[in-house]
Enzyme design. Sequence first.
Site, PDB file in Angstrom:
ATOM      1  CE  LYS A  52       6.848   8.283 -19.282  1.00 21.46           C
ATOM      2  NZ  LYS A  52       7.592   7.973 -17.993  1.00 21.46           N
ATOM      3  CB  SER A  63       5.394  10.208 -15.639  1.00 25.85           C
ATOM      4  OG  SER A  63       6.421   9.305 -16.008  1.00 25.85           O
ATOM      5  CB  SER A  72       7.044   6.600 -14.447  1.00 27.27           C
ATOM      6  OG  SER A  72       7.082   8.037 -13.347  1.00 27.27           O
TER       7      SER A  72
END
Lengths: 99, 499
Positions: free
Chosen positions: B79, B154, B178
């Site tokens: 990420k 997210s 997330s």
Amino acid sequence: MAAISREEVAHLARLSRIEMTPDELDHLASEMQLILGAVARVQEVAAADIPPTSHALPMTNVFREDVTKPSLSPEDALSGAPAREEDRFKVPQILGDAE
Amino acid sequence: MSMIHKTATEMAQALADKSITAVELTKQHLDRIAAVDGDVHAFLHVDTEGALAQAAESDAKRAAGETRSVLEGIPLALKDVLTQKGVPTTCGSKMLEGWRPPYDSTVVSKLKNAGVVILGKTNMDEFAMGSSTENSAYGPTHNPWALDRIPGGSGGGSAAALAAFEAPLAIGTDTGGSIRQPAAVTGTVGVKPTYGGVSRFGLVAFSSSLDQAGPCARTVLDTALLHEAIAGYDERDSTSINAPVPNVVAAAKRQEVKGMKIGVIKELMGDGFQKGVLDSFKQSLDLLQEQGAEIVEVSCPSFDYGIAAYYLIAPSEASSNLARFDSMRYGIRVGDDGQRGAEEVMSATREVGFGKEVKRRIILGTYALSSGYYDAYYGSAQKVRTLIKRDFESAFNLADVLVSPSTPTTAFKIGERANDPLAMYLADITTIPVNMAGIGGMSLPSGLSADDGLPVGFQIMSPAMQDDRMYRVGGTLEAALNDKLGKPVWAQAPELVVK
């Protein structure tokens, strides 16, 4: 619940150092009104005798030994700088501003 | 032979057998990314050269008999909120466009030490604020199950990369869901470890008291192997837990839950939950019962206030954390014409550099922390946090783990909630309490919703530092579901068009 005015949002934007357009301020003022209305629900159950929790797990301050360890070189530390002068970050003037 | 549809465990076996090399395995994944990521857009940056170099090093280590871990040579998607030295790190924001961090996050150091090959950086909502990845400044990620739908957020990029077979392992971060919500809507597995279980050093901070990095994969065992690789004490994170990592790998392999008490949280399955989601959830409860677990109902009345408290606490912390983006030391700088002062340049930069949702939260947080409103908003939210913790404590007195659907609905359509922040915030109703209490949470796929054919996530929560419990229950449920459904949920994803 307190209503939030466009002027208040403009003040918050100044505090946050975000230069917003008039359109953005209008839009945000109406959105903030809705969001604050929803989040204000916390007040329904926040009785005076409940202690606040800032952190989920019990924590105490943490110290490390005062010994020298490897760290970034000036070249590495400055590698992302928008502007530099010698081994320093070069910034716009910080004194004499309006504020 | 292509191995991209295998699990990380199977890939590790193939590497150990010498039936494939790390370079070949990495190339297969890079080829897959080239073929499908134009449609999926899971990646913001693909580090082809770096990944191949790491893979070559991995092959050399193995040849020399110096295998570094069971994940030696396995590719991973990272990420874009975690720093990797020399590799662009944007957090999905224009603010950090072009920034190449001069240091590795602890998660990345640990991955490198384990011999894991990092393929690239995955898309995300800007600064991890969002539930759909639509808030990325670089365009949305598309759900591989249905390209017109969101992959969650997210960490939508990391979850989509797994579901699209672009990587067998991924790293996410979870502040309010997330990791778990994207896992749920993409038919993959994601774990938010106990707060402090994985170092936050090098994780660009959103809400420091809630942020937690964690492992993502397609199976519970793969997730456990990655968990083991990244967890542990780190003196560079002052909130890191200095205690042994729970044995999550053994727990994932255990495959039995006899006598365990599983608590169903009454408040997380009522109105507003899609029927197909609830049906899938109940089917999983039946399977766990068949495996010998005892199902009990528990009540957590304060969870009703979780979203409200979260959307005060997280923006408050964010308004402070994001003050670091001042255009002075890194990131973009706008309007520095030699005439304007530092504060004007700062304000002009933050206006251009931050997107809508980030600005919204900074303003909200600044308001909640301002004198006159502090007690009514931030102070009250902190009290709700105490109530949520107490609810969990009572519930864990009655059950070993707690469970709920991971999300109220399956993946919604891109654009559907984009202009309605309050509707978007509701996506996290089931996941937020875990962050507020700092405990562990897992989402694993429990099947497809009968009403729309999309994946459903089953959430398992375990007490702080008892992360092994959720792996034990998750591993058992996964096996029971595979028996019942014939094959894993992730193996049923529709074929993507290969370009």
